[in-house]
Design an enzyme around this catalytic site. Structure first.
Site, short mmCIF file in Angstrom:
data_model
loop_
_atom_site.label_atom_id
_atom_site.label_comp_id
_atom_site.label_asym_id
_atom_site.label_seq_id
_atom_site.Cartn_x
_atom_site.Cartn_y
_atom_site.Cartn_z
CG HIS A 276 1.03 6.78 5.13
ND1 HIS A 276 1.99 7.64 5.79
CD2 HIS A 276 0.76 5.71 5.30
CE1 HIS A 276 2.49 6.77 6.51
NE2 HIS A 276 2.05 5.11 5.17
CG HIS B 34 -0.92 1.38 7.11
ND1 HIS B 34 0.59 1.24 8.48
CD2 HIS B 34 0.11 2.45 6.61
CE1 HIS B 34 1.70 2.23 8.04
NE2 HIS B 34 1.50 2.64 6.53
CD GLU B 35 -1.33 2.54 2.46
OE1 GLU B 35 -0.87 3.95 2.81
OE2 GLU B 35 -0.35 1.79 3.13
CB CYS C 168 5.34 2.15 7.89
SG CYS C 168 4.24 3.70 7.02
CG LEU C 169 6.60 1.39 1.63
CD1 LEU C 169 6.19 1.43 -0.24
CD2 LEU C 169 8.32 -0.17 1.63
CD GLN D 146 3.74 5.97 2.62
OE1 GLN D 146 2.39 5.04 2.16
NE2 GLN D 146 4.35 5.12 2.99
N GLY E 279 0.85 -1.53 -0.78
CA GLY E 279 0.36 -0.05 0.06
C GLY E 279 0.99 1.41 0.42
#
Ligand SMILES: [Zn+2]
Length: 181
Positions: free
Chosen positions: A151, A147-148, A105-106, A51, A46
């Site tokens: 963000h 989660h997204e 998480c990236l 990000q 995702g």
């Protein structure tokens, strides 16, 4: 295709709330394509626009069935596996149950922690063509959506951990940042 740079905490944009998309045009479609390229290149499931330094409410998700821990049990395969999801201006309209998942998480390389989320969510969003999507999500898909959306709201991973754990990881990441500079 282009792979964009994935920003790592403490990039300010990760803690900034994104704004709704109002124009569904070719530039938006190109951006969505770049987001998928970036996510696949980074090995993520995702990615939120914050990000990659963009403050539009755009999320892409693709959860490969082959990487599921149940990949040998075909009956556990869900219709949302191996599907490219574009969620623009996503909203959770209803939640149910509880699930605890070890998330990564990236934007927080090498950081993993258990986070409590709703086990099921009902979602309203638009795709890149401006078409309204309404669907139900469970399991890892529900976790990923929550989660997204965090963000997009400028909420980072730390805010979902215990304060003690967040402080330890913050220090480690800041130290690593200083060493790299
Ligand atoms: Zn993330």
């Amino acid at each position: 295709m282009s792979v964009l740079d994935v920003l790592v905490w403490p990039a300010k944009v990760l803690e900034t709330k994104a704004v709704p998309v109002t124009h569904f045009d070719d530039a938006l479609k190109a951006f969505v394509t770049n987001m998928f390229d970036t996510m696949l290149d980074s090995g993520g499931i995702g990615l939120a626009a914050n990000q990659v330094g963009d403050l539009r409410r755009v999320v892409v998700i693709e959860i490969p069935w082959a990487e599921s821990k149940y990949a040998d049990q075909e009956e556990k395969r869900e219709p949302w596996h191996n599907k490219r999801w574009v969620l623009i201006n996503p909203e959770i309209t209803k939640k149910a149950g509880k699930i605890r998942w070890q998330e990564g998480c990236l934007s927080f390389p090498e950081v993993y922690d258990f986070v409590d989320r709703a086990a099921e969510v009902w979602v309203k969003a638009f795709d890149e063509h401006g078409k309204l999507l309404e669907f139900h999500a469970n399991d890892l898909f529900a976790v990923c959506i929550q989660h997204e959306i965090d963000h997009l709201d400028g909420i980072v991973f730390f805010q979902r951990m215990s304060r003690l754990k967040a402080d330890i990881i913050k220090k480690k990441m800041l130290r690593r940042g200083l060493v790299n500079e």
